[in-house]
Design a protein around this motif. Structure first.
Motif, PDB file in Angstrom:
ATOM      1  N   VAL A 101      12.892   5.692  -0.835  1.00 56.76           N
ATOM      2  CA  VAL A 101      11.675   5.712  -1.660  1.00 56.76           C
ATOM      3  C   VAL A 101      11.389   4.318  -2.226  1.00 56.76           C
ATOM      4  CG1 VAL A 101      10.658   6.600  -3.809  1.00 56.76           C
ATOM      5  CG2 VAL A 101      11.750   8.167  -2.211  1.00 56.76           C
ATOM      6  N   ASP A 102      12.437   3.666  -2.741  1.00 58.90           N
ATOM      7  CA  ASP A 102      12.288   2.306  -3.283  1.00 58.90           C
ATOM      8  C   ASP A 102      11.872   1.317  -2.197  1.00 58.90           C
ATOM      9  OD1 ASP A 102      12.987   3.271  -5.718  1.00 58.90           O
ATOM     10  OD2 ASP A 102      15.060   2.519  -5.698  1.00 58.90           O
ATOM     11  N   ALA A 103      12.547   1.419  -1.036  1.00 62.88           N
ATOM     12  CA  ALA A 103      12.234   0.538   0.092  1.00 62.88           C
ATOM     13  C   ALA A 103      10.785   0.746   0.532  1.00 62.88           C
ATOM     14  CB  ALA A 103      13.185   0.812   1.250  1.00 62.88           C
ATOM     15  N   HIS A 104      10.374   2.001   0.528  1.00 63.59           N
ATOM     16  CA  HIS A 104       9.014   2.395   0.883  1.00 63.59           C
ATOM     17  C   HIS A 104       8.013   1.705  -0.062  1.00 63.59           C
ATOM     18  CE1 HIS A 104       6.262   5.544   2.617  1.00 63.59           C
ATOM     19  NE2 HIS A 104       5.558   5.141   1.595  1.00 63.59           N
ATOM     20  N   ALA A 105       8.273   1.794  -1.359  1.00 63.71           N
ATOM     21  CA  ALA A 105       7.390   1.184  -2.368  1.00 63.71           C
ATOM     22  C   ALA A 105       7.343  -0.335  -2.204  1.00 63.71           C
ATOM     23  CB  ALA A 105       7.866   1.562  -3.766  1.00 63.71           C
ATOM     24  N   ALA A 106       8.512  -0.942  -1.954  1.00 66.76           N
ATOM     25  CA  ALA A 106       8.590  -2.395  -1.777  1.00 66.76           C
ATOM     26  C   ALA A 106       7.790  -2.831  -0.542  1.00 66.76           C
ATOM     27  CB  ALA A 106      10.044  -2.834  -1.646  1.00 66.76           C
ATOM     28  N   ALA A 107       7.936  -2.052   0.525  1.00 60.35           N
ATOM     29  CA  ALA A 107       7.219  -2.366   1.768  1.00 60.35           C
ATOM     30  C   ALA A 107       5.703  -2.283   1.557  1.00 60.35           C
ATOM     31  CB  ALA A 107       7.653  -1.423   2.878  1.00 60.35           C
ATOM     32  N   GLU A 108       5.283  -1.219   0.846  1.00 61.25           N
ATOM     33  CA  GLU A 108       3.845  -1.052   0.561  1.00 61.25           C
ATOM     34  C   GLU A 108       3.301  -2.253  -0.210  1.00 61.25           C
ATOM     35  OE1 GLU A 108       1.847   2.536   0.131  1.00 61.25           O
ATOM     36  OE2 GLU A 108       2.720   2.457   2.140  1.00 61.25           O
ATOM     37  N   LYS A 109       4.101  -2.695  -1.204  1.00 62.86           N
ATOM     38  CA  LYS A 109       3.698  -3.815  -2.048  1.00 62.86           C
ATOM     39  C   LYS A 109       3.570  -5.087  -1.216  1.00 62.86           C
ATOM     40  CE  LYS A 109       4.990  -5.571  -6.572  1.00 62.86           C
ATOM     41  NZ  LYS A 109       6.055  -5.572  -7.575  1.00 62.86           N
ATOM     42  N   GLN A 110       4.560  -5.292  -0.345  1.00 55.09           N
ATOM     43  CA  GLN A 110       4.572  -6.487   0.511  1.00 55.09           C
ATOM     44  C   GLN A 110       3.382  -6.470   1.466  1.00 55.09           C
ATOM     45  OE1 GLN A 110       6.219  -7.032   4.055  1.00 55.09           O
ATOM     46  NE2 GLN A 110       5.488  -9.132   3.766  1.00 55.09           N
ATOM     47  N   GLU A 111       3.071  -5.300   2.013  1.00 58.76           N
ATOM     48  CA  GLU A 111       1.943  -5.170   2.937  1.00 58.76           C
ATOM     49  C   GLU A 111       0.618  -5.437   2.229  1.00 58.76           C
ATOM     50  OE1 GLU A 111       2.548  -1.307   4.606  1.00 58.76           O
ATOM     51  OE2 GLU A 111       4.236  -1.999   5.838  1.00 58.76           O
ATOM     52  N   MET A 112       0.544  -4.968   0.984  1.00 61.59           N
ATOM     53  CA  MET A 112      -0.680  -5.198   0.217  1.00 61.59           C
ATOM     54  C   MET A 112      -0.886  -6.680  -0.062  1.00 61.59           C
ATOM     55  SD  MET A 112      -1.322  -2.155  -2.540  1.00 61.59           S
ATOM     56  CE  MET A 112      -2.283  -3.127  -3.673  1.00 61.59           C
ATOM     57  N   SER A 113       0.221  -7.374  -0.417  1.00 63.47           N
ATOM     58  CA  SER A 113       0.082  -8.796  -0.720  1.00 63.47           C
ATOM     59  C   SER A 113      -0.235  -9.586   0.553  1.00 63.47           C
ATOM     60  CB  SER A 113       1.316  -9.349  -1.433  1.00 63.47           C
ATOM     61  OG  SER A 113       2.388  -9.445  -0.538  1.00 63.47           O
ATOM     62  N   GLU A 114       0.289  -9.124   1.685  1.00 61.99           N
ATOM     63  CA  GLU A 114      -0.035  -9.751   2.976  1.00 61.99           C
ATOM     64  C   GLU A 114      -1.529  -9.571   3.283  1.00 61.99           C
ATOM     65  OE1 GLU A 114       0.565 -11.515   6.850  1.00 61.99           O
ATOM     66  OE2 GLU A 114       1.541 -11.685   4.901  1.00 61.99           O
ATOM     67  N   ARG A 115      -2.034  -8.383   3.024  1.00 66.35           N
ATOM     68  CA  ARG A 115      -3.466  -8.093   3.242  1.00 66.35           C
ATOM     69  C   ARG A 115      -4.321  -8.978   2.327  1.00 66.35           C
ATOM     70  NH1 ARG A 115      -3.906  -2.607   1.960  1.00 66.35           N
ATOM     71  NH2 ARG A 115      -2.704  -2.294   3.860  1.00 66.35           N
ATOM     72  N   ASP A 116      -3.886  -9.100   1.068  1.00 67.18           N
ATOM     73  CA  ASP A 116      -4.611  -9.967   0.118  1.00 67.18           C
ATOM     74  C   ASP A 116      -4.601 -11.416   0.594  1.00 67.18           C
ATOM     75  OD1 ASP A 116      -5.129  -7.794  -1.452  1.00 67.18           O
ATOM     76  OD2 ASP A 116      -3.556  -8.211  -2.925  1.00 67.18           O
ATOM     77  N   ARG A 117      -3.455 -11.851   1.138  1.00 66.95           N
ATOM     78  CA  ARG A 117      -3.342 -13.222   1.622  1.00 66.95           C
ATOM     79  C   ARG A 117      -4.303 -13.452   2.790  1.00 66.95           C
ATOM     80  NH1 ARG A 117      -1.173 -16.034   5.483  1.00 66.95           N
ATOM     81  NH2 ARG A 117      -0.209 -14.262   6.510  1.00 66.95           N
ATOM     82  N   LEU A 118      -4.346 -12.509   3.720  1.00 63.74           N
ATOM     83  CA  LEU A 118      -5.254 -12.615   4.871  1.00 63.74           C
ATOM     84  C   LEU A 118      -6.714 -12.677   4.408  1.00 63.74           C
ATOM     85  CD1 LEU A 118      -3.640 -10.089   7.395  1.00 63.74           C
ATOM     86  CD2 LEU A 118      -3.764 -12.561   7.670  1.00 63.74           C
ATOM     87  N   ARG A 119      -7.041 -11.815   3.426  1.00 67.64           N
ATOM     88  CA  ARG A 119      -8.420 -11.792   2.910  1.00 67.64           C
ATOM     89  C   ARG A 119      -8.757 -13.111   2.208  1.00 67.64           C
ATOM     90  NH1 ARG A 119      -8.581  -6.016   1.821  1.00 67.64           N
ATOM     91  NH2 ARG A 119      -9.601  -5.169   3.670  1.00 67.64           N
TER      92      ARG A 119
END
Length: 179
Positions: A101-119
């Motif tokens: 669950v924690d790893a899942h949350a961390a991954a989601e957060k990382q993916e969101m910041s990657e998306r923000d970086r791309l944008r």
């Protein structure tokens, strides 16, 4: 009579027209370069936007797949936990579940910041090209105005030359008659 003066005027006007012609040629060449630049930047804007959209879409597609994989792993574990509820191993499974669950949350957060970086990168590129485009577009307007002024001047000089030539021919006729 004033034939000599008119002849001088004709030579002078011819020189001015030559200068005017070469200024027009120079400005036309400059205008072509500016126009090419405007077109190039406009094409880059379209390409850049398309590339950014494609990168973001690809990233979102990858995220969906990873998210599905994580959900699958989690539900398998949920199932194992529910089966082993009365056994000692359920404690270990629960720790493992919390870890996922924690790893899942961390991954989601990382993916969101990657998306923000791309944008953000896409926006920087877009703003940079927009600024370049506005600048080139201003240059183009200025060059259009310059060409228009030069063409008007050239037209006026040409008309003056024609009028002076006509006056000169009248004087010539008069001089010939007088002699």
């Amino acid at each position: 009579g004033g034939g000599a003066k008119l002849e001088e005027d004709i030579h002078d006007l011819r020189r001015q027209i030559e200068t005017s012609d070469s200024l027009i040629a120079e400005e036309s060449a400059r205008h072509d370069i500016i126009l090419e630049n405007v077109t190039r930047i406009r094409n880059l804007m379209f390409e850049g936007e398309a590339q950014s959209e494609a990168l973001i879409a690809k990233h979102e597609e990858e995220c969906k797949i990873k998210k599905a994989e994580r959900k699958d792993a989690l539900s398998k574990l949920q199932y194992a936990v529910s089966k082993e509820i009365y056994l000692e191993s359920s404690k270990n499974l629960d720790i493992e579940r919390r870890y996922i669950v924690d790893a899942h949350a961390a991954a989601e957060k990382q993916e969101m910041s990657e998306r923000d970086r791309l944008r953000a990168e896409a926006d920087i590129l877009k703003n940079d090209l927009e600024a370049q485009f506005e600048s080139a577009d201003r240059d183009l307007s200025a060059s259009n105005a310059t060409l228009s002024n030069l063409a008007n001047q050239n037209e006026q000089l040409t008309q003056r030359l024609a009028a002076t030539r006509f006056r000169f021919s009248q004087v010539k006729i008069k001089d010939d008659e007088d002699s």
